[in-house]
Design a protein around this motif. Structure first.
Motif, short mmCIF file in Angstrom:
data_model
loop_
_atom_site.label_atom_id
_atom_site.label_comp_id
_atom_site.label_asym_id
_atom_site.label_seq_id
_atom_site.Cartn_x
_atom_site.Cartn_y
_atom_site.Cartn_z
N ASN A 267 -2.71 -1.56 -9.39
CA ASN A 267 -3.62 -1.26 -8.28
C ASN A 267 -4.88 -2.12 -8.35
N THR A 268 -5.37 -2.35 -9.55
CA THR A 268 -6.55 -3.21 -9.70
C THR A 268 -6.22 -4.64 -9.26
N THR B 5 0.83 -1.20 0.00
CA THR B 5 0.00 0.00 0.00
C THR B 5 0.86 1.25 0.00
N ALA B 6 1.86 1.30 0.87
CA ALA B 6 2.73 2.48 0.94
C ALA B 6 3.47 2.69 -0.38
N MET B 7 3.98 1.60 -0.95
CA MET B 7 4.72 1.69 -2.20
C MET B 7 3.81 2.17 -3.34
N MET B 8 2.61 1.60 -3.42
CA MET B 8 1.71 1.96 -4.52
C MET B 8 1.14 3.37 -4.35
N MET C 87 -7.00 4.22 -5.72
CA MET C 87 -5.83 4.67 -6.48
C MET C 87 -5.98 4.34 -7.96
N ALA C 88 -6.56 3.18 -8.27
CA ALA C 88 -6.79 2.83 -9.68
C ALA C 88 -7.79 3.80 -10.30
N ILE C 89 -8.80 4.20 -9.54
CA ILE C 89 -9.79 5.15 -10.04
C ILE C 89 -9.15 6.52 -10.28
N ILE C 90 -8.25 6.94 -9.40
CA ILE C 90 -7.56 8.21 -9.57
C ILE C 90 -6.79 8.21 -10.89
N LEU C 91 -6.08 7.13 -11.17
CA LEU C 91 -5.33 7.05 -12.43
C LEU C 91 -6.27 6.95 -13.63
N MET D 164 -8.11 -7.26 -1.32
CA MET D 164 -9.47 -6.77 -1.07
C MET D 164 -9.44 -5.51 -0.18
N ASN D 165 -8.51 -4.63 -0.49
CA ASN D 165 -8.33 -3.37 0.22
C ASN D 165 -8.80 -2.25 -0.70
#
Length: 140
Positions: free
Chosen positions: A100-101, A47-50, A115-119, A108-109
């Motif tokens: 991210n997807t 999570t931190a890395m992504m 984050m995928a939606i932001i991109l 399941m986080n």
């Protein structure tokens, strides 16, 4: 220029289709979801890395063609430079979206989903239409 635009469009649509295929496969239970949900330490690190990768790729992907070095090459070399930097920009935005997807379904986080939606929301700003390709390789 048409060949460059077609190549960029194929990459743009191709990675989006791969992401949609991943969603369909996981939502229909063809692929298992939540296999890594028990590993909280790996989830935290991922999570931190992504989060860092997503923020950096969104910023640099949207601003890349404004950098002086890139801009000069786009104006002097046009189609070859547009192909090179356009592919880098698309991969910079779409590869973390696909990752991210994948991580969303692995852990399941919902953070990965957001984050995928932001991109995904960044993608209309780099849509490789012919008019955008011409505008990015000419003086403003």
């Amino acid at each position: 220029m048409k060949k460059t635009q077609t190549t960029l469009m194929m990459v743009y649509v191709g990675i989006i289709l791969m992401t949609l295929l991943l969603v369909v496969l996981c939502e229909t239970d063809v692929l298992d979801s939540g296999q890594m949900a028990h590993n909280k330490q790996a989830e935290f690190v991922t999570t931190a890395m992504m989060e860092l990768i997503t923020l950096a790729s969104a910023f640099f992907g949207l601003r890349m063609f404004k950098f002086q070095v890139v801009r000069q090459q786009l104006l002097s070399q046009q189609a070859p430079a547009l192909l090179k930097f356009g592919l880098v920009r698309l991969v910079m935005l779409e590869a973390p979206m696909l990752s991210n997807t994948l991580f969303y379904y692995m852990y399941m986080n919902p953070t990965f989903g957001y984050m995928a939606i932001i991109l995904l929301l960044c993608l209309p700003f780099v849509y490789p239409s012919m008019s955008r390709c011409i505008a990015e390789t000419t003086e403003e």
